[in-house]
Design an enzyme around this catalytic site. Sequence first.
Site, PDB file in Angstrom:
ATOM      1  N   TYR A   1       0.842  -1.210   0.000  1.00 43.28           N
ATOM      2  CA  TYR A   1       0.000   0.000   0.000  1.00 43.28           C
ATOM      3  C   TYR A   1       0.875   1.257   0.000  1.00 43.28           C
ATOM      4  CZ  TYR A   1      -3.190   3.601   1.801  1.00 43.28           C
ATOM      5  OH  TYR A   1      -3.904   4.769   1.987  1.00 43.28           O
TER       6      TYR A   1
ATOM      7  N   TRP B   1      -5.044   8.086   9.286  1.00 41.73           N
ATOM      8  CA  TRP B   1      -6.066   7.584  10.225  1.00 41.73           C
ATOM      9  C   TRP B   1      -7.453   8.185   9.912  1.00 41.73           C
ATOM     10  CZ3 TRP B   1      -4.036   6.929  15.926  1.00 41.73           C
ATOM     11  CH2 TRP B   1      -2.757   6.365  15.912  1.00 41.73           C
TER      12      TRP B   1
HETATM   13  N1  LIG Z   1      -8.727   5.241   5.075  1.00 44.96           N
HETATM   14  C1  LIG Z   1      -7.636   5.710   5.723  1.00 44.96           C
HETATM   15  O1  LIG Z   1      -7.411   5.465   6.914  1.00 44.96           O
HETATM   16  C2  LIG Z   1      -6.643   6.568   4.965  1.00 44.96           C
HETATM   17  C3  LIG Z   1      -5.495   7.027   5.631  1.00 44.96           C
HETATM   18  C4  LIG Z   1      -4.588   7.831   4.936  1.00 44.96           C
HETATM   19  C5  LIG Z   1      -4.826   8.160   3.615  1.00 44.96           C
HETATM   20  N2  LIG Z   1      -5.948   7.696   2.985  1.00 44.96           N
HETATM   21  C6  LIG Z   1      -6.146   8.056   1.582  1.00 44.96           C
HETATM   22  O2  LIG Z   1      -7.304   8.880   1.528  1.00 44.96           O
HETATM   23  C7  LIG Z   1      -7.974   8.683   0.271  1.00 44.96           C
HETATM   24  C8  LIG Z   1      -9.446   8.416   0.527  1.00 44.96           C
HETATM   25  O3  LIG Z   1      -9.564   7.253   1.343  1.00 44.96           O
HETATM   26  P1  LIG Z   1     -10.994   6.655   1.750  1.00 44.96           P
HETATM   27  O4  LIG Z   1     -10.822   5.967   3.053  1.00 44.96           O
HETATM   28  O5  LIG Z   1     -12.037   7.696   1.580  1.00 44.96           O
HETATM   29  O6  LIG Z   1     -11.169   5.540   0.614  1.00 44.96           O
HETATM   30  P2  LIG Z   1     -12.374   4.497   0.418  1.00 44.96           P
HETATM   31  O7  LIG Z   1     -13.443   4.767   1.402  1.00 44.96           O
HETATM   32  O8  LIG Z   1     -11.756   3.139   0.340  1.00 44.96           O
HETATM   33  O9  LIG Z   1     -12.936   4.925  -1.031  1.00 44.96           O
HETATM   34  C9  LIG Z   1     -12.240   4.689  -2.209  1.00 44.96           C
HETATM   35  C10 LIG Z   1     -13.264   4.665  -3.331  1.00 44.96           C
HETATM   36  O10 LIG Z   1     -12.554   4.439  -4.569  1.00 44.96           O
HETATM   37  C11 LIG Z   1     -13.354   3.539  -5.342  1.00 44.96           C
HETATM   38  N3  LIG Z   1     -12.592   2.875  -6.406  1.00 44.96           N
HETATM   39  C12 LIG Z   1     -12.031   1.641  -6.381  1.00 44.96           C
HETATM   40  N4  LIG Z   1     -11.478   1.356  -7.582  1.00 44.96           N
HETATM   41  C13 LIG Z   1     -11.712   2.427  -8.380  1.00 44.96           C
HETATM   42  C14 LIG Z   1     -11.402   2.715  -9.740  1.00 44.96           C
HETATM   43  N5  LIG Z   1     -10.717   1.858 -10.517  1.00 44.96           N
HETATM   44  N6  LIG Z   1     -11.810   3.894 -10.265  1.00 44.96           N
HETATM   45  C15 LIG Z   1     -12.504   4.764  -9.498  1.00 44.96           C
HETATM   46  N7  LIG Z   1     -12.822   4.554  -8.192  1.00 44.96           N
HETATM   47  C16 LIG Z   1     -12.432   3.393  -7.637  1.00 44.96           C
HETATM   48  C17 LIG Z   1     -13.884   2.581  -4.301  1.00 44.96           C
HETATM   49  O11 LIG Z   1     -14.962   1.829  -4.826  1.00 44.96           O
HETATM   50  P3  LIG Z   1     -15.254   0.341  -4.223  1.00 44.96           P
HETATM   51  O12 LIG Z   1     -15.516   0.519  -2.766  1.00 44.96           O
HETATM   52  O13 LIG Z   1     -16.462  -0.103  -4.997  1.00 44.96           O
HETATM   53  O14 LIG Z   1     -14.009  -0.458  -4.512  1.00 44.96           O
HETATM   54  C18 LIG Z   1     -14.303   3.535  -3.199  1.00 44.96           C
HETATM   55  O15 LIG Z   1     -15.606   4.028  -3.391  1.00 44.96           O
HETATM   56  C19 LIG Z   1      -7.217   7.555  -0.426  1.00 44.96           C
HETATM   57  O16 LIG Z   1      -6.297   8.104  -1.334  1.00 44.96           O
HETATM   58  C20 LIG Z   1      -6.447   6.868   0.686  1.00 44.96           C
HETATM   59  O17 LIG Z   1      -5.267   6.255   0.219  1.00 44.96           O
HETATM   60  C21 LIG Z   1      -6.856   6.912   3.628  1.00 44.96           C
END
Ligand SMILES: NC(=O)c1ccc[n+]([C@@H]2O[C@H](COP(=O)([O-])OP(=O)(O)OC[C@H]3O[C@@H](n4cnc5c(N)ncnc54)[C@H](OP(=O)(O)O)[C@@H]3O)[C@@H](O)[C@H]2O)c1
Length: 321
Positions: free
Chosen positions: A151, A176
């Site tokens: 990741y 987080w």
């Molecule tokens: N979550 C954390 O704790 C965390 C921490 C630090 C940074 N981040 C970063 O913050 C950002 C947002 O995170 P989040 O937690 O909001 O993510 P999330 O809830 O996992 O949402 C990601 C979305 O992207 C969609 N997706 C998957 N494959 C795709 C594709 N090929 N084309 C377009 N969309 C697609 C997913 O759909 P499906 O669900 O249908 O697959 C989901 O709706 C990300 O860049 C992540 O790396 C997250």
Amino acid sequence: MTILVTGANGQLGNEMRIVTKGSKDKYIFTDVCDEHPESLEMLHKLAGDDVDSSTTQLDITNLDAIRKMVEENDVNVIVNCAAWTNVDGAEDPEIYELVEQLNSVAPKNLAIAMKEANGLLVHISTDYVFGADPYNTPCKEDQKGTPIGVYGKTKLRGEQGVVATNCNYVILRTAWLYSEFGKNFVKTMLNLTSTKPQLKVVFDQVGTPTYAIDLALAISAIIDDYKNESSHFNKRATYTKTGIYHYSNEGVCSWFDFTKMISEYACRNECDIQPCHSDEYPSPVKRPSYSVLDKTKIKSAFDITVPYWTECLRKCIHNLM
Ligand SMILES: NC(=O)c1ccc[n+]([C@@H]2O[C@H](COP(=O)([O-])OP(=O)(O)OC[C@H]3O[C@@H](n4cnc5c(N)ncnc54)[C@H](OP(=O)(O)O)[C@@H]3O)[C@@H](O)[C@H]2O)c1
């Protein structure tokens, strides 16, 4: 302005729907699938029936599809909230190519499209680009990336791909992340503290929680700043604030402290929560022991006030209960 949001059905994407409600700009919310019924219900509960819950299909691993959508809609800004976010799941060799495409290749696709359209890409990245070294001071933007797992490595390559295109970009590293939507630590702990009499949570990993709506508000501030500056642009001018920034809520805690506050705000007094070491919870990816992000740069560049993590947690739990 026309702003395209990718991954609009995820945690951050849904908060973008809420904070941009009523905006004079045109927002296009995209994702690979339709909104989950549970998220749709929460979205309407939090933002009313008139919030934009529509989803236009866009797979960001497909450069031609992105180019087509940008051209047809005259898109000025892309906010990339899509990613592979399951840190342990990313270690499965069978899905490596999918994670690589989504976290490394797709951000570059979006950057290419914004370079061609002379727009701005706001791309979200992570504290997991750090990790291998034992840090004990907040990480700055120019600190060398030392990711451990798939990741973190794919997210760092995604950042490098964006920078290499020389487009106008703002890369926001966050940490987080939690919200009322999807799966996250707060929702998991709300569930566990209501079903288990005792819980052990690691106290030797320290960072800062981020309520996704606060990050969405920071993104809105960045878009406003870009809009203001680009109204004076020559055709091929560079956005002066192009660069990498860090955003989380304010403060520092361990996962153990985070859980204690979750249970306190949710009045789950019956669960006995105890601290433990990371080696009691072996996982496929070693987590950074200290991944506090230094936010000095974003606060001064965009005049952003960052709320303290416990205030935000209280609000989210109130919405969830
Ligand atoms: N979550 C954390 O704790 C965390 C921490 C630090 C940074 N981040 C970063 O913050 C950002 C947002 O995170 P989040 O937690 O909001 O993510 P999330 O809830 O996992 O949402 C990601 C979305 O992207 C969609 N997706 C998957 N494959 C795709 C594709 N090929 N084309 C377009 N969309 C697609 C997913 O759909 P499906 O669900 O249908 O697959 C989901 O709706 C990300 O860049 C992540 O790396 C997250």
